[in-house]
Design a protein around this motif. Structure first.
Motif, PDB file in Angstrom:
ATOM      1  N   ARG A  80      -4.532  22.605  47.160  1.00 37.34           N
ATOM      2  CA  ARG A  80      -4.604  23.737  48.077  1.00 37.34           C
ATOM      3  C   ARG A  80      -5.745  24.657  47.644  1.00 37.34           C
ATOM      4  O   ARG A  80      -6.402  24.407  46.627  1.00 37.34           O
ATOM      5  CB  ARG A  80      -3.272  24.480  48.083  1.00 37.34           C
ATOM      6  N   ALA A  81      -5.952  25.718  48.391  1.00 36.61           N
ATOM      7  CA  ALA A  81      -7.016  26.675  48.067  1.00 36.61           C
ATOM      8  C   ALA A  81      -6.405  28.044  47.828  1.00 36.61           C
ATOM      9  O   ALA A  81      -6.863  29.055  48.366  1.00 36.61           O
ATOM     10  CB  ALA A  81      -8.058  26.718  49.177  1.00 36.61           C
ATOM     11  N   SER A  82      -5.353  28.069  47.018  1.00 32.97           N
ATOM     12  CA  SER A  82      -4.662  29.325  46.717  1.00 32.97           C
ATOM     13  C   SER A  82      -5.644  30.316  46.101  1.00 32.97           C
ATOM     14  O   SER A  82      -6.418  29.973  45.214  1.00 32.97           O
ATOM     15  CB  SER A  82      -3.509  29.064  45.741  1.00 32.97           C
ATOM     16  N   GLY A  83      -5.597  31.535  46.581  1.00 32.14           N
ATOM     17  CA  GLY A  83      -6.493  32.564  46.079  1.00 32.14           C
ATOM     18  C   GLY A  83      -7.813  32.618  46.810  1.00 32.14           C
ATOM     19  O   GLY A  83      -8.614  33.531  46.595  1.00 32.14           O
ATOM     20  N   TYR A  84      -8.066  31.619  47.688  1.00 32.29           N
ATOM     21  CA  TYR A  84      -9.307  31.582  48.459  1.00 32.29           C
ATOM     22  C   TYR A  84      -9.047  31.657  49.959  1.00 32.29           C
ATOM     23  O   TYR A  84      -9.760  32.345  50.681  1.00 32.29           O
ATOM     24  CB  TYR A  84     -10.093  30.306  48.157  1.00 32.29           C
ATOM     25  N   ARG A  85      -8.052  30.909  50.435  1.00 29.36           N
ATOM     26  CA  ARG A  85      -7.780  30.822  51.861  1.00 29.36           C
ATOM     27  C   ARG A  85      -6.397  31.376  52.198  1.00 29.36           C
ATOM     28  O   ARG A  85      -5.523  31.475  51.345  1.00 29.36           O
ATOM     29  CB  ARG A  85      -7.858  29.364  52.323  1.00 29.36           C
TER      30      ARG A  85
END
Length: 434
Positions: A80-85
């Motif tokens: 996933r892109a936690s902290g980005y998306r």
């Protein structure tokens, strides 16, 4: 040597040079009561190299056919892109199965993987920390009917460190690179080092599963683990969280209802902007800034700009949108203000028990000590033996007549699995009867 050590010693796994270690494997150095083994070996390349990223329907159809024709369990992981998306969607899905090799799938280009999920229906999926990946996999049509969670297996088996890297090193004797775990996986194209990392994450999952299965069987816990895995696989999607704004970090400082309203308005404004821009909410406005504004309730944009988190880098237009949220909170009638705290559906916080119900407090103290001792005896974390919330509920409202049958029924009613009921009931009966 334990059965898990035997398994690891039998596994022939490739390093960057393409050859197994001299002794054919590595002992389970991280297993309970095991002896230290040889130094771990860095795992630098996938066995068949880095596979191409699947990003079109024709290539996906080939992968589906290959994995349907494969044999044995399938290793599954998602990035996933936690902290980005915004949100927790999957940006890369990795799979590996005997006879099919490794596949890296781009769920942005191929957003519907229900065909792959159907092809793997009935196959055991091997995941590490399954509850973290299942929600994003469910969104793209991948839902397992059977699974094996290597992290949970490690907890039940009593391993002190259960991260994937620690488990692979302790059980199989190989070191996985973990340097790309927190990168922005929404990046396109994905850099080759990231793809190598992603492929290696599923390289040894089935080998790890096999070793842990033997270790759990040796300890007499395999049936317990299978009950836990079945519970995860059959659990419905979680209900949406009520009042998610209340989870803003630092909320404990906010006491007054008007201040709570400011938090709510700012949080909801931030969430709408983050969702529209598809960025992490924290990149729009920090939790600390929200709490700062709530405590100050600024009178105007100038006052807001003086607060931490609303500094000189923020443009006038942005400041005005945040001040508008503050003004909406200030304009609410008293009846519209949120209440402090959340509605309590279960027992009160344990710290209040001594005043509210001293007998219940005594029961809880005894029960906690008994569960702790049993967990230590069984060599597993207390929370995996039985949910702390379940223990609190049973102690707050015990059965009218405390028997093994009534306590067991109460535990089952709160979702305890049969193995947990069997293990915990005797110690809870003693604690509730004291």
């Amino acid at each position: 040597m334990t059965d898990a050590q035997d398994t690891a010693a039998d596994v022939s796994l490739r390093t960057t040079g393409g050859a197994p270690p001299d002794d054919g494997g590595s002992s389970v150095t991280g297993a309970p009561d095991s002896e230290p083994g040889p130094d771990p070996i860095p795992l630098l390349e996938p066995r068949e190299g880095i596979p191409p990223v699947i990003a079109d329907e024709d290539a996906l159809a080939e992968v589906i056919a290959a994995f349907a024709a494969g044999s044995g369990p399938v290793a599954v992981d998602a990035e996933r892109a936690s902290g980005y998306r915004y949100g927790q969607r999957a940006y890369l899905v990795q799979l590996r199965r005997e006879g099919a090799g490794t596949a890296l799938i781009d769920p942005v280009a191929c957003p519907d993987l229900s065909g792959l999920g159907e092809a793997l229906s009935g196959v055991e999926w091997v995941l590490h920390a399954a509850t973290q990946d299942l929600p994003c996999l469910r969104e793209i049509g991948m839902v397992p009917t059977r699974l094996f969670d290597t992290e949970l297996a490690g907890r039940l088996a009593g391993f002190p460190r259960v991260g994937l890297g620690a488990m692979v090193e302790g059980v199989l004797g190989f070191v996985l690179e973990k340097g790309h775990s927190a990168v922005d996986w929404s990046t396109r194209p994905l850099p080759e080092p990231w793809l190598r990392y992603a492929a290696l994450d599923v390289e040894l999952l089935v080998d790890l599963r096999d070793a842990l299965e033997k270790e759990l069987d040796r300890q007499g816990k395999l049936e317990w683990a299978q009950q836990e895995f079945d519970a995860i696989a059959s659990a419905p999607p979680p209900e949406p969280r009520k009042d998610p704004w209340r989870r803003t970090s630092g909320m404990h400082k906010v006491r007054r209802r008007r201040q709570l309203a400011v938090v709510r308005e700012l949080w909801q404004t931030r969430d709408r902007i983050a969702q529209r821009r598809d960025v992490s909410p924290g990149k729009v406005l920090s939790d600390a800034a929200i709490v700062e504004a709530a405590l100050s309730v600024p009178a105007n944009v100038h006052a807001l700009a003086a607060l931490n988190g609303f500094g000189h880098r923020m443009g006038r237009r942005q400041l005005e949108q945040w001040q508008a949220a503050v003004e909406r909170a200030k304009a609410l009638a008293d009846a519209q203000l949120p209440q402090p705290g959340q509605p309590v559906t279960g027992p009160p916080p344990p710290r209040a028990w001594a005043d509210k119900d001293p007998a219940a407090a005594a029961r809880l103290t005894a029960a906690r000590a008994a569960v702790s001792a049993l967990a230590e005896q069984l060599n597993m974390p207390q929370e995996n033996l039985v949910s702390p919330d379940t223990v609190r509920r049973v102690c707050w409202e015990p059965p009218n007549v405390v028997t093994a049958e009534s306590v067991g029924a109460a535990l089952a009613g709160y979702g305890a699995r049969p193995w947990q009921v069997e293990q915990v009931t005797p110690v809870l009966v003693a604690a509730l009867s004291a």
